[in-house]
Design a protein around this motif. Structure first.
Motif: not given
Length: 126
Positions: A48-58, A63-68
């Motif tokens: 989990m990392r903060m990306r664009g103001g939200i925490v996402v799983d990197i 192909s399945r990565l969060h847009p942020n």
């Protein structure tokens, strides 16, 4: 009556955008492949990392990565493109520019190893 100001728009550089699209996904998947090779216990575990103001799983394939997270990778790819254009014949100088940009983007991420924030010349070779 106040005059309407014309909005200035910057035209996208199609060569840069093609390079960014090509590089961002491939570099992310290469990073993830190396992560899982050196840390096989990370397979299937969220990173989990903060990306664009939200925490996402990197720890996901591109192909399945969060847009942020994709946007962050594309930002890194644009930084790399700019560095190579600035120093087309000096890989070390371009790498130094990329590292400085990476530090600027990631300086608030407390989850990252502090050793990654060393000056470029002090980083280990991979």
């Amino acid at each position: 009556m106040a005059a309407l100001k014309k909005k200035q728009t910057t035209k996208a550089d199609p060569r840069m955008e093609a390079a960014v699209d090509y590089f961002a996904g491939r570099s992310h998947d290469a990073w993830r492949k190396q992560l899982l090779k050196t840390n096989p216990e990370q397979k299937g575990k969220p990173r989990m990392r903060m990306r664009g103001g939200i925490v996402v799983d990197i720890n996901q394939p591109w192909s399945r990565l969060h847009p942020n997270a994709k946007a962050d990778n594309k930002h890194a790819a644009r930084d790399a493109y700019a560095a190579v254009m600035k120093f087309p014949n000096d890989r070390e100088a371009a790498s130094l520019e990329v590292h400085k940009a990476w530090i600027a983007r990631n300086k608030r991420d407390k989850s990252l190893d502090k050793a990654l924030f060393k000056p470029y010349a002090q980083l280990s070779e991979v």
